[in-house]
Design an enzyme around this catalytic site. Structure first.
Site, PDB file in Angstrom:
ATOM      1  N   CYS A 111       0.802  -1.235   0.000  1.00 57.90           N
ATOM      2  CA  CYS A 111       0.000   0.000   0.000  1.00 57.90           C
ATOM      3  C   CYS A 111       0.831   1.280   0.000  1.00 57.90           C
ATOM      4  O   CYS A 111       0.337   2.343  -0.355  1.00 57.90           O
ATOM      5  CB  CYS A 111      -0.944   0.015   1.193  1.00 57.90           C
ATOM      6  SG  CYS A 111      -2.123  -1.323   1.182  1.00 57.90           S
ATOM      7  N   HIS A 249      -3.241   7.355   4.132  1.00 54.81           N
ATOM      8  CA  HIS A 249      -3.680   6.098   3.516  1.00 54.81           C
ATOM      9  C   HIS A 249      -5.060   5.761   4.093  1.00 54.81           C
ATOM     10  O   HIS A 249      -5.304   5.925   5.290  1.00 54.81           O
ATOM     11  CB  HIS A 249      -2.678   4.985   3.852  1.00 54.81           C
ATOM     12  CG  HIS A 249      -3.047   3.672   3.249  1.00 54.81           C
ATOM     13  ND1 HIS A 249      -3.373   3.539   1.921  1.00 54.81           N
ATOM     14  CD2 HIS A 249      -3.160   2.431   3.790  1.00 54.81           C
ATOM     15  CE1 HIS A 249      -3.658   2.283   1.665  1.00 54.81           C
ATOM     16  NE2 HIS A 249      -3.548   1.581   2.783  1.00 54.81           N
ATOM     17  N   ASN A 279      -9.997   0.638   0.266  1.00 54.89           N
ATOM     18  CA  ASN A 279      -8.536   0.682   0.247  1.00 54.89           C
ATOM     19  C   ASN A 279      -8.051   0.235  -1.138  1.00 54.89           C
ATOM     20  O   ASN A 279      -8.219  -0.923  -1.501  1.00 54.89           O
ATOM     21  CB  ASN A 279      -8.012  -0.250   1.348  1.00 54.89           C
ATOM     22  CG  ASN A 279      -6.496  -0.297   1.420  1.00 54.89           C
ATOM     23  OD1 ASN A 279      -5.806   0.304   0.601  1.00 54.89           O
ATOM     24  ND2 ASN A 279      -5.982  -1.020   2.399  1.00 54.89           N
TER      25      ASN A 279
HETATM   26  C1  LIG Z   1     -10.326  -5.840   9.204  1.00 56.35           C
HETATM   27  C2  LIG Z   1     -11.022  -4.952  10.222  1.00 56.35           C
HETATM   28  C3  LIG Z   1     -11.975  -4.019   9.517  1.00 56.35           C
HETATM   29  C4  LIG Z   1     -11.829  -5.813  11.176  1.00 56.35           C
HETATM   30  O1  LIG Z   1     -12.457  -4.985  12.149  1.00 56.35           O
HETATM   31  P1  LIG Z   1     -12.461  -5.415  13.673  1.00 56.35           P
HETATM   32  O2  LIG Z   1     -13.242  -4.415  14.403  1.00 56.35           O
HETATM   33  O3  LIG Z   1     -10.999  -5.611  14.066  1.00 56.35           O
HETATM   34  O4  LIG Z   1     -13.259  -6.739  13.615  1.00 56.35           O
HETATM   35  P2  LIG Z   1     -12.806  -8.191  14.139  1.00 56.35           P
HETATM   36  O5  LIG Z   1     -11.672  -8.694  13.313  1.00 56.35           O
HETATM   37  O6  LIG Z   1     -12.617  -8.073  15.621  1.00 56.35           O
HETATM   38  O7  LIG Z   1     -14.093  -9.032  13.843  1.00 56.35           O
HETATM   39  C5  LIG Z   1     -15.271  -8.841  14.575  1.00 56.35           C
HETATM   40  C6  LIG Z   1     -16.300  -9.829  14.089  1.00 56.35           C
HETATM   41  O8  LIG Z   1     -16.775  -9.443  12.787  1.00 56.35           O
HETATM   42  C7  LIG Z   1     -16.678 -10.556  11.914  1.00 56.35           C
HETATM   43  N1  LIG Z   1     -16.424 -10.073  10.562  1.00 56.35           N
HETATM   44  C8  LIG Z   1     -15.236  -9.941   9.924  1.00 56.35           C
HETATM   45  N2  LIG Z   1     -15.441  -9.447   8.701  1.00 56.35           N
HETATM   46  C9  LIG Z   1     -16.767  -9.276   8.566  1.00 56.35           C
HETATM   47  C10 LIG Z   1     -17.587  -8.789   7.513  1.00 56.35           C
HETATM   48  N3  LIG Z   1     -17.083  -8.380   6.349  1.00 56.35           N
HETATM   49  N4  LIG Z   1     -18.910  -8.731   7.728  1.00 56.35           N
HETATM   50  C11 LIG Z   1     -19.461  -9.131   8.881  1.00 56.35           C
HETATM   51  N5  LIG Z   1     -18.738  -9.604   9.901  1.00 56.35           N
HETATM   52  C12 LIG Z   1     -17.406  -9.665   9.742  1.00 56.35           C
HETATM   53  C13 LIG Z   1     -15.555 -11.390  12.456  1.00 56.35           C
HETATM   54  O9  LIG Z   1     -15.687 -12.712  11.997  1.00 56.35           O
HETATM   55  C14 LIG Z   1     -15.772 -11.254  13.928  1.00 56.35           C
HETATM   56  O10 LIG Z   1     -16.812 -12.129  14.314  1.00 56.35           O
HETATM   57  P3  LIG Z   1     -16.727 -12.896  15.742  1.00 56.35           P
HETATM   58  O11 LIG Z   1     -16.694 -11.793  16.774  1.00 56.35           O
HETATM   59  O12 LIG Z   1     -17.961 -13.705  15.740  1.00 56.35           O
HETATM   60  O13 LIG Z   1     -15.448 -13.674  15.678  1.00 56.35           O
HETATM   61  C15 LIG Z   1      -9.970  -4.126  11.019  1.00 56.35           C
HETATM   62  O14 LIG Z   1      -9.276  -4.952  11.902  1.00 56.35           O
HETATM   63  C16 LIG Z   1      -8.987  -3.434  10.106  1.00 56.35           C
HETATM   64  O15 LIG Z   1      -9.345  -2.551   9.359  1.00 56.35           O
HETATM   65  N6  LIG Z   1      -7.711  -3.810  10.201  1.00 56.35           N
HETATM   66  C17 LIG Z   1      -6.696  -3.207   9.371  1.00 56.35           C
HETATM   67  C18 LIG Z   1      -6.687  -3.905   8.069  1.00 56.35           C
HETATM   68  C19 LIG Z   1      -6.050  -3.164   6.970  1.00 56.35           C
HETATM   69  O16 LIG Z   1      -6.159  -1.995   6.896  1.00 56.35           O
HETATM   70  N7  LIG Z   1      -5.386  -3.847   6.085  1.00 56.35           N
HETATM   71  C20 LIG Z   1      -4.824  -3.278   4.934  1.00 56.35           C
HETATM   72  C21 LIG Z   1      -3.389  -3.041   5.105  1.00 56.35           C
HETATM   73  S1  LIG Z   1      -2.891  -1.776   3.979  1.00 56.35           S
END
Ligand SMILES: CC(C)(COP(=O)(O)OP(=O)(O)OC[C@H]1O[C@@H](n2cnc3c(N)ncnc32)[C@H](O)[C@@H]1OP(=O)(O)O)[C@@H](O)C(=O)NCCC(=O)NCCS
Length: 388
Positions: A111, A249, A279
């Site tokens: 990224c 970003h 993203n």
């Molecule tokens: C990925 C991201 C959005 C997840 O958000 P979060 O608040 O951390 O959510 P969690 O991973 O704790 O998941 C919470 C729940 O939602 C669920 N979930 C994950 N994706 C889901 C989706 N698209 N829709 C519905 N539920 C979803 C998970 O399975 C989890 O369920 P559980 O509690 O029953 O296990 C967040 O962690 C993030 O943005 N991370 C950075 C990623 C990133 O930017 N990557 C790119 C690098 S450049």
């Protein structure tokens, strides 16, 4: 001393829009979850190769600068979803814009690829190796997305943008930067299925599965981007009051809010377009920069702060002194060919193609990595996100 002023800017977003509702037709997800957890509402899916997005963005940036291909002596193509590995993709842009005198190469820091490319091109202008450079951030993530995995499929989109850098006597362009990589965390964001290690196992290129530890990436991104931002402000001897706009970003709205808070900024100083595009990896920061200029958020002579992070995990922050022009010198006629399919139709076609290669995918899902990538080690694998 030479500086590398930003003399032109241009973006290229493919027209097909994939909404949160579209995603919920094939994934157990919904608009409410995606909006609340990420800030994203829509993203784009390209009907053309990434190189075509890059060429259109590059031509628009050249028009904005009032330049032609012949004026360019350096092209840096930032991407982690290159259409081809050999020949490099920058040479395709070079050929199409007619930059016959240019040196061309690709940069991949995921990224942050555009931001790292901006640093390299700026340095080459400062040292006199190049005079006018084209720096591109482009990504065609839709083709290697693991569309069956809701943890990642909702987060990304396609797009491209470019800037033209021009040697200048006046202090302009990048005036301070911080680049770093948290290599100990390289395994928390890995796209399996792109690279020779997979080819050696008979896995067709592009049959991808993502290792993606969202929460850990979140923590590292907040820490890395805010520390890098504070670092460049210290290096340049400026405070948050001196900065007109932050163009970060755009990977998650909550990450951006945390970074702004830690760096001492209120959200009204931050430019956001995450709701429209998700993203776009390497394309994210340059598209946001172009739109911040187009929407009047970047004023002549102002300071722009651009923190970013990506796979690696790479981190960066750039402090940019904008020039005195915020409008294009020439209108551009560069356009993509017409798109005849909906985004959802294209995604479903990609999903169907991938399902044909499922046996190979199942085989490589069992692979565990050592950190050299050369020795298989059952214990060294990273947390793998299971398809939902
Ligand atoms: C990925 C991201 C959005 C997840 O958000 P979060 O608040 O951390 O959510 P969690 O991973 O704790 O998941 C919470 C729940 O939602 C669920 N979930 C994950 N994706 C889901 C989706 N698209 N829709 C519905 N539920 C979803 C998970 O399975 C989890 O369920 P559980 O509690 O029953 O296990 C967040 O962690 C993030 O943005 N991370 C950075 C990623 C990133 O930017 N990557 C790119 C690098 S450049």
């Amino acid at each position: 001393m030479n500086h590398a002023a930003i003399a032109g800017w241009g973006k290229c977003l493919p027209p097909a829009i994939l909404t949160n509702q579209d995603l919920s037709t094939f994934l157990p997800t919904d608009d409410e979850w995606i909006t609340a957890r990420t800030g994203m509402k829509e993203r784009r899916v390209s009907h053309v190769p990434g190189i075509e997005l890059a060429i259109t963005a590059a031509q628009r940036a050249l028009d904005c600068a009032g330049m032609d291909g012949q004026d360019i002596d350096l092209i840096v193509y930032g991407s982690c979803s290159n259409d081809e590995a050999v020949p490099n993709c920058a040479s395709a842009v070079q050929q199409r814009i007619g930059a016959s005198r240019a040196a061309s190469f690709d940069v991949n820091t995921a990224c942050t690829s555009f931001m790292y490319g901006l640093s390299v091109a700026t340095s080459m202008i400062k040292t006199g190796i190049a005079r006018n450079a084209l720096v591109i951030g482009v990504e065609l993530i839709s083709r290697y997305m693991d569309w069956e995995n809701r943890n990642v499929a909702v987060l990304f989109g396609d797009g491209a943008a470019a800037v033209v850098l021009k040697s200048s006597e006046v202090e302009s362009g990048v005036i301070a930067e911080k680049l770093q990589c948290y290599a100990d965390s390289r395994q928390i964001l890995r796209v399996r299925g792109m690279g020779t290690v997979y080819a050696n196992l008979g896995v067709q290129y592009g049959l991808t599965r993502w290792d993606f530890d969202g929460q850990e990436i979140f923590r590292k991104a907040v820490h890395g981007m805010s520390e890098a931002s504070l670092d460049v402000m210290r290096r340049a001897g400026v405070t948050m009051q001196d900065i007109e706009v932050i163009v970060p970003h755009q990977a998650n709205l909550r990450i951006i809010e945390s970074v702004a808070k830690r760096a001492g900024a209120t959200m009204d100083k931050v430019f956001l377009n995450i709701h429209k595009y998700g993203n776009m990896s390497a394309a994210t920061t340059p598209v946001a920069l172009v739109e911040a200029v187009e929407e009047g958020r970047v004023k002549p002579g102002c300071l722009v702060l651009m923190p970013a992070f990506g796979g690696g995990l790479t981190m960066s922050a750039h402090l940019i002194r904008w020039g005195d022009r915020v409008t294009p010198l020439r209108a551009s006629t560069a356009e993509l060919p017409r798109c005849t399919k909906s985004a959802l139709q294209m995604v479903n076609e990609i999903r169907a193609l991938k399902q044909e290669g499922e046996a190979a995918v199942r085989r490589f899902e069992t692979i565990r990595f050592s950190e050299t990538l050369s020795t298989a080690s059952p214990d060294a694998g990273s947390k793998s996100t299971a398809p939902a």
